[in-house]
Design an enzyme around this catalytic site. Structure first.
Site, PDB file in Angstrom:
ATOM      1  N   HIS A  55      -2.521 -35.975  25.975  1.00 46.13           N
ATOM      2  CA  HIS A  55      -4.130 -36.054  26.112  1.00 46.13           C
ATOM      3  C   HIS A  55      -4.503 -34.859  26.929  1.00 46.13           C
ATOM      4  CE1 HIS A  55      -4.485 -39.994  23.886  1.00 46.13           C
ATOM      5  NE2 HIS A  55      -3.213 -40.259  24.490  1.00 46.13           N
ATOM      6  N   ASN A 127      -7.438 -45.832  22.330  1.00 47.56           N
ATOM      7  CA  ASN A 127      -7.546 -44.754  21.074  1.00 47.56           C
ATOM      8  C   ASN A 127      -8.411 -44.997  20.100  1.00 47.56           C
ATOM      9  OD1 ASN A 127      -5.357 -43.033  22.302  1.00 47.56           O
ATOM     10  ND2 ASN A 127      -3.789 -44.196  21.209  1.00 47.56           N
TER      11      ASN A 127
HETATM   12  C1  HEM Z   1      -2.576 -40.356  28.960  1.00 48.44           C
HETATM   13  C2  HEM Z   1       1.888 -42.396  29.150  1.00 48.44           C
HETATM   14  C3  HEM Z   1       0.885 -45.008  25.553  1.00 48.44           C
HETATM   15  C4  HEM Z   1      -3.745 -43.503  25.443  1.00 48.44           C
HETATM   16  C5  HEM Z   1      -1.479 -40.794  29.290  1.00 48.44           C
HETATM   17  C6  HEM Z   1      -0.759 -40.077  30.394  1.00 48.44           C
HETATM   18  C7  HEM Z   1       0.495 -40.607  30.780  1.00 48.44           C
HETATM   19  C8  HEM Z   1       0.682 -41.514  29.559  1.00 48.44           C
HETATM   20  C9  HEM Z   1       1.433 -40.120  31.607  1.00 48.44           C
HETATM   21  C10 HEM Z   1      -1.390 -38.703  31.208  1.00 48.44           C
HETATM   22  C11 HEM Z   1      -2.248 -39.509  32.483  1.00 48.44           C
HETATM   23  C12 HEM Z   1      -2.902 -38.367  33.282  1.00 48.44           C
HETATM   24  O1  HEM Z   1      -2.026 -37.372  33.455  1.00 48.44           O
HETATM   25  O2  HEM Z   1      -4.102 -38.764  33.588  1.00 48.44           O
HETATM   26  C13 HEM Z   1       1.894 -43.205  28.332  1.00 48.44           C
HETATM   27  C14 HEM Z   1       2.977 -44.184  27.997  1.00 48.44           C
HETATM   28  C15 HEM Z   1       2.736 -44.733  26.961  1.00 48.44           C
HETATM   29  C16 HEM Z   1       1.383 -44.576  26.481  1.00 48.44           C
HETATM   30  C17 HEM Z   1       3.967 -44.173  29.037  1.00 48.44           C
HETATM   31  C18 HEM Z   1       3.469 -46.253  26.396  1.00 48.44           C
HETATM   32  C19 HEM Z   1       4.459 -46.622  27.107  1.00 48.44           C
HETATM   33  C20 HEM Z   1      -0.529 -45.001  25.139  1.00 48.44           C
HETATM   34  C21 HEM Z   1      -1.145 -45.976  24.202  1.00 48.44           C
HETATM   35  C22 HEM Z   1      -2.616 -45.482  24.289  1.00 48.44           C
HETATM   36  C23 HEM Z   1      -2.586 -44.488  25.312  1.00 48.44           C
HETATM   37  C24 HEM Z   1      -0.690 -47.047  23.440  1.00 48.44           C
HETATM   38  C25 HEM Z   1      -3.580 -45.978  23.501  1.00 48.44           C
HETATM   39  C26 HEM Z   1      -3.721 -47.149  23.050  1.00 48.44           C
HETATM   40  C27 HEM Z   1      -3.827 -42.564  26.398  1.00 48.44           C
HETATM   41  C28 HEM Z   1      -5.225 -42.076  26.669  1.00 48.44           C
HETATM   42  C29 HEM Z   1      -4.729 -40.888  27.494  1.00 48.44           C
HETATM   43  C30 HEM Z   1      -3.437 -41.108  28.062  1.00 48.44           C
HETATM   44  C31 HEM Z   1      -6.237 -42.257  26.046  1.00 48.44           C
HETATM   45  C32 HEM Z   1      -5.725 -39.905  28.125  1.00 48.44           C
HETATM   46  C33 HEM Z   1      -6.490 -40.627  29.202  1.00 48.44           C
HETATM   47  C34 HEM Z   1      -7.591 -39.652  29.895  1.00 48.44           C
HETATM   48  O3  HEM Z   1      -8.787 -39.395  29.234  1.00 48.44           O
HETATM   49  O4  HEM Z   1      -7.401 -39.028  31.145  1.00 48.44           O
HETATM   50  N1  HEM Z   1      -0.754 -41.552  28.648  1.00 48.44           N
HETATM   51  N2  HEM Z   1       0.911 -43.521  27.264  1.00 48.44           N
HETATM   52  N3  HEM Z   1      -1.331 -44.199  25.794  1.00 48.44           N
HETATM   53  N4  HEM Z   1      -2.924 -42.023  27.407  1.00 48.44           N
HETATM   54 FE1  HEM Z   1      -0.988 -42.827  27.309  1.00 48.44          FE
END
Ligand code: HEM
Ligand code: NDP
Length: 498
Positions: A55, A127
């Protein structure tokens, strides 16, 4: 003397000259003691922080959440009581592309929300889809590797994506949404957002309810076809930023209707599907959406880096009355995000203004990077451990969620056993009209360019289990797009679908 402020060093001393380096004679060399020159170059070298590991490309704005419905019997959360108005921040994003990626690429969109409530920050990091590709967090890093660049070619690899998906049938639901019209929204305003996971509500009586959150666009769903998206990228790579920033700048404030689906705690044992499985929705007919309010975005950030790039959203941020669930993916995310923030932004990332709660904060964390709040946040320098006799902050039992009944043997349970990965994708496929189906088929065919026939056939077998028309449609589109023929495939020498 100009009435403009004097430029200073970061230490506050006036800068006599910001145009000419300090040199020995007009031709140089440069003096090492030109501290301000060195300072400028050193600062420039540190202007980038690591981009989000996923993202990375995003667009954000501030707004409000206004509660109009009454769900007080389900949750004690103050920000969800009738009439509550809570300031908030939203950040939308694509998943796979790097920070400079083009906005109008087919991808899932992130829908991250931070509500600055009087009881602490509540983040919903969802999402634009109600489900996800995998249901066990053990597989998340593997899945993300297939979305990022191949280690040798440094190119995105369709083969890796379809290899992984075809070996992971739980991805079918999300893949079908991604390849449908909703996989390429025109702007962030023209898509829904979903909390996706099952969360929980709890009330003052200690009762727990399972809950799903939905944010329905009031701007209507609008999508581009692949061809339209490509034409836009040819003109601008920043279409989402232009649209979101421009709309709010013009005073046209996008809105989403906020809905929840509520499940009584014990129903979780009765549903034919696991309600904590992130690859499943709760059918509306079983748990009808209840309208509870509206989210409006109405203010742009003043500084993109400080406010949007520095924003740290985390599913671990909950407030009393809202809690997690046994969803394995959610539980892993509760760990993963704060860990990512400490790496990406620094130890005290919650001290960055955009992440600061808008309520008093009292904790015993101590020193480390970015501790700018003067040591400890207890209100008394003698109260730097707990328990103490110096009026340091103490726990509040009213913030404790009710006990959760759990049982079972510890093991690594096969998450595919007894799990229907085809029924819900079928329900979705059956919702599509002929035009939507045709675009689904051609989008999948386009995304399969270069994929070995063996992998294509494995994926087609999954489509067939969803619906014979699904498989037949994609097969015909593969033939039309790539001249693909199944009977030419041999297991030894897979034929590329191109
Ligand atoms: C961003 C991990 C599943 C939505 C991120 C980031 C990590 C991460 C490490 C970066 C965070 C940052 O640097 O600020 C994971 C892991 C998941 C997972 C380990 C599953 C085990 C999901 C799911 C969704 C999701 C299921 C949605 C339902 C997002 C969104 C961002 C993000 C929207 C961006 C947040 C922002 O705008 O700063 N994710 N994620 N992720 N993830 Fe996940
Ligand atoms: P319903 O007919 O009650 O709900 C269908 C849902 O599908 C609506 O929310 C609609 O969203 C959404 N939808 C329509 N087109 C698409 C698309 N191309 N991609 C994603 N979603 C779309 O049926 P059910 O509740 O029984 O669900 C049937 C299927 O609908 C599910 O298997 C799931 O794939 C999908 N779905 C279900 C949701 C749920 O929470 N139950 C949420 C979103 C999708 P809208 O109202 O905005 O038009």
């Amino acid at each position: 003397m100009s009435d403009r402020p004097t430029m200073t060093t970061s230490a506050g001393a006036p800068v006599p000259d910001n145009q000419n380096s300090l040199t020995a004679g007009p031709r140089g060399g440069i003096m090492l003691q030109d501290y301000q020159l060195i300072e400028k170059l050193a600062h420039q070298n540190r202007e980038r922080i690591p981009e989000r590991v996923v993202h990375a490309k995003g667009w954000g704005a501030y707004g409000t959440l206004t509660i109009t419905g009454d769900i007080s019997r389900y949750t004690k959360a103050k920000c969800l009581q009738p009439g509550a108005v809570t300031p908030m921040l939203a950040r939308f994003s694509t998943v796979a592309g790097e920070q400079g990626a083009a906005d109008h690429e087919r991808d899932v969109r992130g829908f991250a929300l931070k509500f600055y409530t009087e009881e602490g920050n509540w983040d919903l990091v969802g999402n634009n889809t109600p489900v996800f590709f995998v249901r066990d967090p053990y597989k998340f890093p593997d899945f993300i590797h297939t979305q990022k660049r191949h280690p040798k070619t440094n190119l995105r690899s369709a083969t890796a994506m379809w290899d992984f998906w075809s070996l992971s049938p739980e991805s079918l639901h999300q893949v079908t949404i991604l390849m449908s019209d909703r996989g390429l929204p025109q702007t962030p305003m023209h898509m829904n957002g979903y909390g996706s996971h099952t969360f929980s509500f709890w009330n003052d009586a200690g009762e727990r309810f399972w809950v799903k959150f939905h944010f329905k666009t009031q701007q209507g769903h609008k999508h581009y076809t692949n061809e339209e998206g490509e034409a836009i990228i040819g003109k601008t790579r920043e279409g989402y930023q232009e649209a979101l920033f421009g709309t709010i700048d013009k005073g046209e404030f996008p809105r989403w209707t906020v809905q929840v689906q509520i499940m009584p705690e014990l129903d979780a044992d009765k549903t034919p599907y696991n309600p904590f499985d992130l690859t499943k929705v709760w059918p509306h007919s079983d748990y009808p959406p209840i309208e509870i309010g509206v989210m409006e975005l109405n203010r742009n950030a003043e500084n993109y880096f400080a406010e949007i790039e520095n924003a740290a959203f985390s599913p671990s941020n909950i407030v009393p009355g809202i809690a997690y669930s046994p969803d394995k993916m959610l539980q892993a995310r509760v760990f993963s995000y704060a860990d990512a923030h400490r790496h990406r932004l620094g130890t005290h990332y919650e001290n960055i203004p955009v992440n600061q709660p808008r309520c008093p904060v009292h904790h015993y964390h101590r020193d480390g990077q970015m501790n700018t709040y003067g040591g400890i946040r207890t209100g008394n320098p003698d109260a730097y451990y707990e328990p103490n006799s110096f009026n340091g902050p103490v726990e509040n039992k009213t913030a404790q969620e009710p006990p959760l009944r759990i049982s079972g043997d510890m093991s690594r349970f096969d998450h595919r056993e007894g799990n229907d990965d085809y029924g819900q994708p079928r329900a979705l496929f059956n919702l599509f009209d002929d035009g939507q189906k045709a675009r689904l088929f051609s989008n999948i065919a386009a995304a399969m360019g270069g994929v070995p026939g063996e992998i294509v056939e494995r994926q087609l077998a999954h489509f067939k289990q969803v619906h014979p028309d699904y498989e037949a449609g994609v097969r015909a589109a593969l033939e039309a797009t790539h001249g693909y023929k199944a009977d030419t495939i041999s297991a030894d020498k897979p034929q590329a679908a191109e």
